[in-house]
Write an enzyme that holds these catalytic residues in place. Sequence first.
Site, PDB file in Angstrom:
ATOM      1  N   ASP A 311       0.851  -1.184   0.000  1.00  0.00           N
ATOM      2  CA  ASP A 311       0.000   0.000   0.000  1.00  0.00           C
ATOM      3  C   ASP A 311       0.892   1.241   0.000  1.00  0.00           C
ATOM      4  O   ASP A 311       2.060   1.183   0.388  1.00  0.00           O
ATOM      5  CB  ASP A 311      -0.898  -0.022   1.235  1.00  0.00           C
ATOM      6  CG  ASP A 311      -2.044   0.972   1.135  1.00  0.00           C
ATOM      7  OD1 ASP A 311      -2.174   1.623   0.080  1.00  0.00           O
ATOM      8  OD2 ASP A 311      -2.798   1.100   2.106  1.00  0.00           O
ATOM      9  N   THR A 313      -0.005   4.304   1.650  1.00  0.00           N
ATOM     10  CA  THR A 313      -0.072   4.906   2.972  1.00  0.00           C
ATOM     11  C   THR A 313       0.479   3.938   4.021  1.00  0.00           C
ATOM     12  O   THR A 313       0.055   2.795   4.117  1.00  0.00           O
ATOM     13  CB  THR A 313      -1.521   5.280   3.326  1.00  0.00           C
ATOM     14  OG1 THR A 313      -2.046   6.120   2.301  1.00  0.00           O
ATOM     15  CG2 THR A 313      -1.575   5.986   4.664  1.00  0.00           C
ATOM     16  N   ASP A 545      -1.719  -1.968   6.547  1.00  0.00           N
ATOM     17  CA  ASP A 545      -1.972  -1.589   7.934  1.00  0.00           C
ATOM     18  C   ASP A 545      -3.440  -1.317   8.219  1.00  0.00           C
ATOM     19  O   ASP A 545      -3.851  -1.257   9.372  1.00  0.00           O
ATOM     20  CB  ASP A 545      -1.149  -0.360   8.322  1.00  0.00           C
ATOM     21  CG  ASP A 545      -1.511   0.868   7.489  1.00  0.00           C
ATOM     22  OD1 ASP A 545      -2.259   0.720   6.499  1.00  0.00           O
ATOM     23  OD2 ASP A 545      -1.041   1.970   7.831  1.00  0.00           O
TER      24      ASP A 545
END
Length: 797
Positions: A311, A313, A545
């Site tokens: 990802d 972010t 996350d």
Amino acid sequence: MTTSLADEPKANASGFETPPTGLTSEQVKERIARGLTNEAKEQTSRSYGEILRANIFTRFNAILGVMLAVILIFGEIQDATFGVVLVANAAIGIFQEIRAKRKLDELAVVVAPTARVMRDSQRVDIPTEQIVLDDLLELRTGDQVPADGVVQATSGLEIDESLLTGESDPVDKTPGAEVLSGSFVVAGSGAVQVTRVGAEAYARKLALEARRFTLTRSELMDGINLILRIVQYALFPVSGLLLWRFLGSRDIDKAMTDVVAGVIGMVPEGLVLLTSVAFGIAAVTLARRNVLVQELPAVEVLARVDVVCLDKTGTLTEGDVVFDRIQPFIDEAVVKQALGALAHDENPNATLAAIGAGIPAPDGWSRTAAVPFSSARKWSAASFGSHGTWVIGAPEMVLPDPSVTARAEADELASQGRRVLMLACSDAALDGETLPQNLEPASLVLLSESIRPDAAETLRYFTEQGVTLKVISGDNPRTVSAVAREVGLAGAEHAVDARELPEDQEALADVLEQNAVFGRVTPQQKRAMVAALQSRGHVVAMTGDGVNDALALKDADIGVAMGSGAAATRAVAQLVLVDGKFSTMPGVVAEGRRVIANIERSANLFVTKTVYAVLIAIYVVAANWRFPWLPRHLTIVSTFTIGVPGFFLAIAPNTRRYVPGFIKRVLQFTIPAGIVAAAAVISTYGITRYGEDLTVREARTATTLVLIAVGLWVLAILARPFTVWRTSLLGAMVLAVGVILVIPGLRHFYALKIPEGETLAVVAGIACASIAVLEGGYRFARRFLFHHAMEAETAAS
């Protein structure tokens, strides 16, 4: 939305209804006394008793234990020295696993899941094991449900039960509906009264099982287990033949000693030990780097990964979103009031929390309806009575028409790497989860993220190691592309909008093979992308996350979660980066490669011994010979050509790239090497004992010397390419054998009598011929059979 596992509302069997203030301290104590807690019997690692049993009560330990007892009854104490090795193996395995257990347990506490409950009118955070029956849980986005319960109050609560049912759509939960442990919250919040705890809870073991000390299915473990099964199948019939032949032709003491000598040679007693030691050391090493290994062989699986999906972010960027500024299209004061009101939420996501930190909540704005943010919708909304309805989210989701000026401005900012949200307003009321009619753009909201300083270097490492990188994000494709370009990702110039991706797996796999950056990806698409890559034979790692990453992490060959991420994500991952540093990943890959390469070296040593021991035993039975050595002779061979060097090879540094075909390479090496060793032993014993009519001690000494020479050359082949420490290891083994041969007391203890004259020349000739065959076979294999593995070895050096 879809239906839940249980459509009908559930009530606590006791009929007790927990008030909004939660349980009192007395009520909690009473339930604890009755054992009505959420404590589970499972642990994050094996208990000390399980460790002892696993390392002591093994099939091969039982076989060697019986052989030890036989020698103590019928043979000489010197022939029981292999018992020391047996005890040492178990002790080392126990020590190493306990060491790993302590490190893992310490680190697991750091990321242990917690729950928010109301008690005595206070909201408190407690470990999930301390939840009691009838506790009032507060669930928020990203939480994994720790116990079964019934919803008492909700604010747009949506639960994903796909880990339990496989159903992909989130379930809208209303008061009275049941929620089940193992599911997780994807949107909204709610208050849930716990109705079942501990073993009574549905799927209670799901999150804990993900953290248990388990052996993940992997090529390495499959190969080791196959070798052990082959050895097991060969061991019993061959040992039975030895027993039948020797008992029928000589006295009981000598017969039983010969049987033991044959059996202990066939047992690769240290192979399982060294595998466990290698995994244990890897776990401890990674724990020191703040990496929690929730399944030990996960480090080996990561070494085989050829595609990493990550990802933006929290991986390429720091993950801390900061409110930057607004670019209003209407009165700026109204925009700030609307943003402050939207951010003033009981369950804000990271974006709203960042906005709330920069803009205060206004007076007089009261919510009358709301739609919480979800990764699938990519927007949230709230109605504020006379102030109207306000929507904030991805510009292309809030204003689908790309011709709108506000959309064009948003797209331009996104292409510069800025994270942009659209704020829009309408006089229409909210109607379920559909956007209100007549939305008008009110402002662009710009957020800032810091790119991790080590991101570029980390990505460069993976690229140099031949690992393909795929950036898969829910953000605007233009934003993702800009960030990926800044960190130097190849192919970042073109980003694919996931809304245009095909649903067919084959077609999706084609797109994935050709592109590296994807934006506006939904959680279900992340999962489909992992499956599509796996369908093309790729070994896929997924990092993430957020709760939107949980499903993809669960399906990937290895899931890597950030320690600061959602509880649901950490629960399904095999590895947790406790400090959230993506730069730790190269070290994890290196540990995996060390484990694979080193265990392959050690396996070659042990299996070579098994091959020649089986062949020699069969020949001895057929020829009706006495066995060509005593158990004490094999102790010398096993210790200095296999056991000790195998241990150091298993724990040594090694950066060889992963090459498929572990079991094939092991068998291609060990079978020819074992045949050469067996031929050398049979030739030596036949000539010295039955040709030159030497004593049994002299013949056995000659045979032992030849086998030691062959074994040391096998070690020399496996230690290549030579480094200082590998050369020192080989020299130390030669020196140790030399000490035994030189010191009279040791020669007597090991029943050695070095032959003289022509016999010694014959022994040297057979040893040299065997070494020449081994070396020639190695060079041939290096050129025609193992060239890929050898190239990787050379590159690593």
